[in-house]
Design an enzyme around this catalytic site. Structure first.
Site, PDB file in Angstrom:
ATOM      1  N   TYR A  67      -0.482  -0.915  10.297  1.00  0.00           N
ATOM      2  CA  TYR A  67      -0.658  -1.561   8.987  1.00  0.00           C
ATOM      3  C   TYR A  67       0.539  -1.287   8.086  1.00  0.00           C
ATOM      4  O   TYR A  67       1.064  -2.200   7.430  1.00  0.00           O
ATOM      5  CB  TYR A  67      -1.947  -1.055   8.341  1.00  0.00           C
ATOM      6  CG  TYR A  67      -2.178  -1.569   6.940  1.00  0.00           C
ATOM      7  CD1 TYR A  67      -2.626  -2.875   6.737  1.00  0.00           C
ATOM      8  CD2 TYR A  67      -1.971  -0.762   5.830  1.00  0.00           C
ATOM      9  CE1 TYR A  67      -2.855  -3.357   5.451  1.00  0.00           C
ATOM     10  CE2 TYR A  67      -2.192  -1.238   4.547  1.00  0.00           C
ATOM     11  CZ  TYR A  67      -2.632  -2.524   4.357  1.00  0.00           C
ATOM     12  OH  TYR A  67      -2.846  -3.003   3.087  1.00  0.00           O
ATOM     13  N   SER A  78       0.848  -1.190   0.000  1.00  0.00           N
ATOM     14  CA  SER A  78       0.000   0.000   0.000  1.00  0.00           C
ATOM     15  C   SER A  78       0.881   1.237   0.000  1.00  0.00           C
ATOM     16  O   SER A  78       2.003   1.221   0.534  1.00  0.00           O
ATOM     17  CB  SER A  78      -0.904  -0.002   1.243  1.00  0.00           C
ATOM     18  OG  SER A  78      -1.483   1.275   1.447  1.00  0.00           O
ATOM     19  N   SER A  79       0.368   2.305  -0.570  1.00  0.00           N
ATOM     20  CA  SER A  79       1.145   3.553  -0.615  1.00  0.00           C
ATOM     21  C   SER A  79       1.348   4.153   0.771  1.00  0.00           C
ATOM     22  O   SER A  79       2.173   5.060   0.940  1.00  0.00           O
ATOM     23  CB  SER A  79       0.452   4.577  -1.525  1.00  0.00           C
ATOM     24  OG  SER A  79      -0.867   4.837  -1.082  1.00  0.00           O
ATOM     25  N   CYS A  80       0.648   3.643   1.790  1.00  0.00           N
ATOM     26  CA  CYS A  80       0.815   4.168   3.147  1.00  0.00           C
ATOM     27  C   CYS A  80       2.160   3.767   3.749  1.00  0.00           C
ATOM     28  O   CYS A  80       2.502   4.210   4.849  1.00  0.00           O
ATOM     29  CB  CYS A  80      -0.319   3.735   4.057  1.00  0.00           C
ATOM     30  SG  CYS A  80      -0.292   1.974   4.478  1.00  0.00           S
ATOM     31  N   HIS A  95     -12.779   2.156   2.776  1.00  0.00           N
ATOM     32  CA  HIS A  95     -11.969   3.275   2.330  1.00  0.00           C
ATOM     33  C   HIS A  95     -12.879   4.359   1.762  1.00  0.00           C
ATOM     34  O   HIS A  95     -14.090   4.222   1.698  1.00  0.00           O
ATOM     35  CB  HIS A  95     -10.951   2.803   1.295  1.00  0.00           C
ATOM     36  CG  HIS A  95      -9.846   1.983   1.887  1.00  0.00           C
ATOM     37  ND1 HIS A  95      -9.732   0.621   1.686  1.00  0.00           N
ATOM     38  CD2 HIS A  95      -8.812   2.328   2.695  1.00  0.00           C
ATOM     39  CE1 HIS A  95      -8.665   0.169   2.329  1.00  0.00           C
ATOM     40  NE2 HIS A  95      -8.102   1.173   2.961  1.00  0.00           N
ATOM     41  N   LYS A 128       3.346  -3.911   6.329  1.00  0.00           N
ATOM     42  CA  LYS A 128       3.623  -3.976   4.898  1.00  0.00           C
ATOM     43  C   LYS A 128       5.101  -3.709   4.605  1.00  0.00           C
ATOM     44  O   LYS A 128       5.695  -4.325   3.709  1.00  0.00           O
ATOM     45  CB  LYS A 128       2.734  -2.982   4.144  1.00  0.00           C
ATOM     46  CG  LYS A 128       1.277  -3.404   4.082  1.00  0.00           C
ATOM     47  CD  LYS A 128       1.129  -4.717   3.334  1.00  0.00           C
ATOM     48  CE  LYS A 128      -0.296  -5.199   3.247  1.00  0.00           C
ATOM     49  NZ  LYS A 128      -0.427  -6.475   2.518  1.00  0.00           N
TER      50      LYS A 128
END
Length: 333
Positions: free
Chosen positions: A137, A108-110, A180, A141
């Site tokens: 989270y 994920s881009s987070c 989301h 990742k």
């Protein structure tokens, strides 16, 4: 990948996994291995080992994860870090033990720092502090990326991590407590329209900027990556100094306020949009640099408006199916 290759899609019932399965079937891949959560608990090390021993997948797409929006991340941080760490550790390790040719880990881009130069390049990983609202989270990742990289360096595996931007599409989660932003806004706008409400409330200020990618476009990108020729793929996974990481996005972003207006137009909600500024915004901006994917020869096909129209129609179908299921249960009882 040969058309008869054994391809395991972990998390095939989710937004990403279901899109990948659709894409594989469309391309006539014959041996797609899937297991539901009830059939295979991926946090169970023994169960995962038995699955790999029995079915010996040649390729793995690791799309299984516990995911959610700001509400879910803030209320269940332990679940987000523990479950995701267990899932990816079990799958990645068994892939190594059983000689999987290529593994694609979906992140994920987070994973990138909260205050990050834009657009975000892959090398910005671990260059600053994370966004607090989804830190557990994101850390899970990041650990998955590091695990892929470590296994590549130590064991010569061919594991690649793909970092998609914010996703939406068929099979999305419309639960307002765990969804989301796009599915949440689609549901809110639709329910407000049906109830003839004059306004809809949205968390935050509406100023954060976000990039969005239609899930079927991501699925196409995943298969594209798994099918790269040996020299291009090796360049992505064999570096000693750069994580085996590639961003997948569209290279364009809009504000949450702009997104809300577009969704209102697609849904047909004509009321007022109010912003609850007491609630968190999250990261100010997340726009991925997608030069690496473009140089490899891939770019998205579905623009945001067209994708939102498809997503809304899918939501209407989802609503109808839920209504039908309720009617059947009532008749049985």
């Amino acid at each position: 990948m040969k058309k008869n290759a054994r391809i395991y899609v972990a998390g095939h019932t989710g937004l990403v996994g279901s899109a990948i399965v659709r894409a594989l079937k469309k391309l006539s891949y014959q041996t797609i291995l899937t297991r539901s959560h009830q059939e295979l608990e991926l946090t169970d090390q023994v169960a995962v080992a038995q699955f790999f021993e029995s079915h010996k997948p040649e390729y793995v797409v690791l799309a299984a994860a516990k995911v959610g929006g700001i509400y879910a991340n803030s209320h269940y941080p332990a679940d987000f870090i523990a479950q995701n760490l267990n899932i990816q550790s079990n799958v990645i390790h068994q892939a190594k033990i059983h000689g999987v040719k290529r593994l694609l880990f979906l992140g994920s881009s987070c994973i990138y720092p909260r205050e990050c130069s834009q657009p975000i390049k892959e090398e910005y990983l671990l260059s600053g502090s994370l966004e607090p609202t989804n830190r557990p989270y994101a850390l899970a990742k990041i650990a998955g990326i590091e695990m892929c990289w470590a296994y590549n360096r130590q064991y010569g595996t061919q594991y690649l991590a793909a970092m998609p931007t914010n996703l939406y599409g068929p099979g999305d989660n419309y639960d307002l407590k765990s969804s989301h932003v796009i599915p949440a806004l689609i549901r809110k706008m639709h329910e407000a329209k049906i109830a003839n409400k004059e306004e809809v409330e949205i968390w935050g200020t509406g100023t954060p900027r976000r990039e969005f990618l239609y899930s079927d476009d991501l699925a196409e990108a995943c298969i594209f990556l798994l099918n790269l020729d040996e020299s291009k793929y090796s360049a992505l996974v064999s570096s000693e100094t750069q994580a085996p990481l590639v961003n997948v996005g569209c290279g364009e972003d809009i504000t949450i306020a702009e997104l809300a207006n577009v969704i209102a137009s697609v849904v047909g909600f004509e009321g007022k949009i109010n912003y609850n500024t007491a609630m968190p915004d999250g990261t100010p901006r997340k726009l991925l640099c997608v030069e690496k994917m473009q140089m490899l020869g891939w770019q998205r096909k579905t623009n945001l408006v067209d994708g939102l129209k498809i997503a809304y129609q899918e939501y209407m179908q989802y609503k109808q199916e839920k209504k039908t299921d309720c009617n059947i249960l009532n008749e049985i009882s």
